[in-house]
Scaffold this active site. Structure first.
Site, mmCIF file in Angstrom:
data_model
loop_
_atom_site.group_PDB
_atom_site.id
_atom_site.type_symbol
_atom_site.label_atom_id
_atom_site.label_comp_id
_atom_site.label_asym_id
_atom_site.label_seq_id
_atom_site.Cartn_x
_atom_site.Cartn_y
_atom_site.Cartn_z
ATOM 1 N N THR A 49 -3.006 -3.403 -11.340
ATOM 2 C CA THR A 49 -4.233 -3.254 -12.089
ATOM 3 C C THR A 49 -4.348 -4.606 -13.167
ATOM 4 O OG1 THR A 49 -4.233 -0.945 -11.920
ATOM 5 C CG2 THR A 49 -5.524 -1.858 -13.620
ATOM 6 N N LYS A 74 -3.034 -0.577 -22.392
ATOM 7 C CA LYS A 74 -3.739 -2.198 -21.768
ATOM 8 C C LYS A 74 -4.766 -2.051 -21.129
ATOM 9 C CE LYS A 74 -2.485 -3.190 -17.741
ATOM 10 N NZ LYS A 74 -2.015 -3.283 -16.437
ATOM 11 N N LYS A 76 -11.525 -0.137 -11.455
ATOM 12 C CA LYS A 76 -10.245 0.609 -11.677
ATOM 13 C C LYS A 76 -10.203 0.915 -13.209
ATOM 14 C CE LYS A 76 -6.164 2.413 -11.920
ATOM 15 N NZ LYS A 76 -4.962 1.606 -11.388
#
Length: 272
Positions: free
Chosen positions: A95, A238, A170
């Site tokens: 990711t 993040k 995502k």
């Protein structure tokens, strides 16, 4: 198709193992020698470098931790692109920022190699059981080429659009999950302040119309964010930061982003 896999962590290792057991000729590479041990009983081969893995593979799957890690193993000295032949495909399961995948795509295209972004959701258990969710960005042709391999460890495998679309999806998923964590935790806390036991409240809501995956995680963790914060707080912070950057650049509505950002601050407080 010969498959290469880099990133044999808690999620990547079971993904790679399912590829090996499915019968694909598979080459692995890892910086840590101990990562090889779980594959000693399999038919997998090990390359001595990422470039050697690239030379042996038609498809290379990358499942490492960060944007910098992805770029290093693919475009760094002795990286995958140094050995991969034209016509190959690189799949980024990590990711990362969608721009990282797009930039990587431009670099790879110059060498005749395609890139798809294919972040995953579900964790190591889902990978072991072949039920990961894979969100794919890339051309229709590339998607059809990689789908049979992805299907060894994932169901469903969803094509979202051009390169970068998988990463955006995502990040949006993790954004909503983080916002839902905050809403669920605050609801349980409000109930407690009004005299309702948070564990019983969580059990009731989990059987009602307000149920959510985030609520179930909090309830299973004892009604607080502490366990989730230790396990996933840094990663969620993040990812929310990445989608906040994308929303700001696109001048898009940021209401849910602000809710999720507040939630990440609360999660990080629980880590201290």
């Amino acid at each position: 198709m010969h498959v290469g896999f880099i990133g044999l962590g808690s999620q990547g290792a079971p993904m790679a193992r399912r590829i090996v057991h499915s019968g694909y000729e598979t080459t692995l590479w890892a910086r840590r020698p101990e990562a090889r041990v779980p594959f000693s009983d399999t038919a997998a081969k090990f390359a001595e470098s990422a470039a050697e893995l690239g030379a042996a593979s038609d498809l290379v799957c990358i499942c490492v931790g960060s944007d910098a890690d992805v770029l290093d193993v693919v475009t760094g000295e002795d990286g995958v692109l140094a050995g991969m032949k034209p016509g190959g495909i690189i799949a980024v399961h990590s990711t990362v920022h969608p721009d990282t995948c797009r930039e990587l795509g431009e670099t790879a295209t110059a060498r005749g190699v395609s890139v798809v972004d294919a972040p995953v959701s579900g964790g190591g258990i889902a990978a072991t059981e072949g039920r990961l969710l894979v969100m794919v960005g890339g051309s229709d042709e590339d998607f059809e080429r990689v789908r049979p391999v992805f299907s060894m460890y994932a169901n469903p495998v969803v094509h979202l659009g051009p390169l970068g679309s998988g990463q955006i999806t995502k990040l949006l998923n993790n954004l909503l999950f983080t916002a839902n964590l905050a809403t669920a935790a605050n609801t349980l806390a409000l109930g407690q302040s009004l005299g309702v036991d948070p564990n019983r409240l969580g059990d009731v809501i989990s059987h009602g119309t307000a149920n959510s995956f985030a609520l179930s995680r909090i309830v299973s963790a004892g009604g607080t964010l502490e366990r989730i914060a230790q396990h996933a707080g840094t990663l969620l912070q993040k990812d929310v930061g990445l989608i906040a950057d994308l929303a700001t650049t696109a001048q898009a509505p940021t209401g849910v982003v602000l809710t999720a950002a507040d939630a990440t601050l609360e999660l990080m407080d629980h880590r201290r």
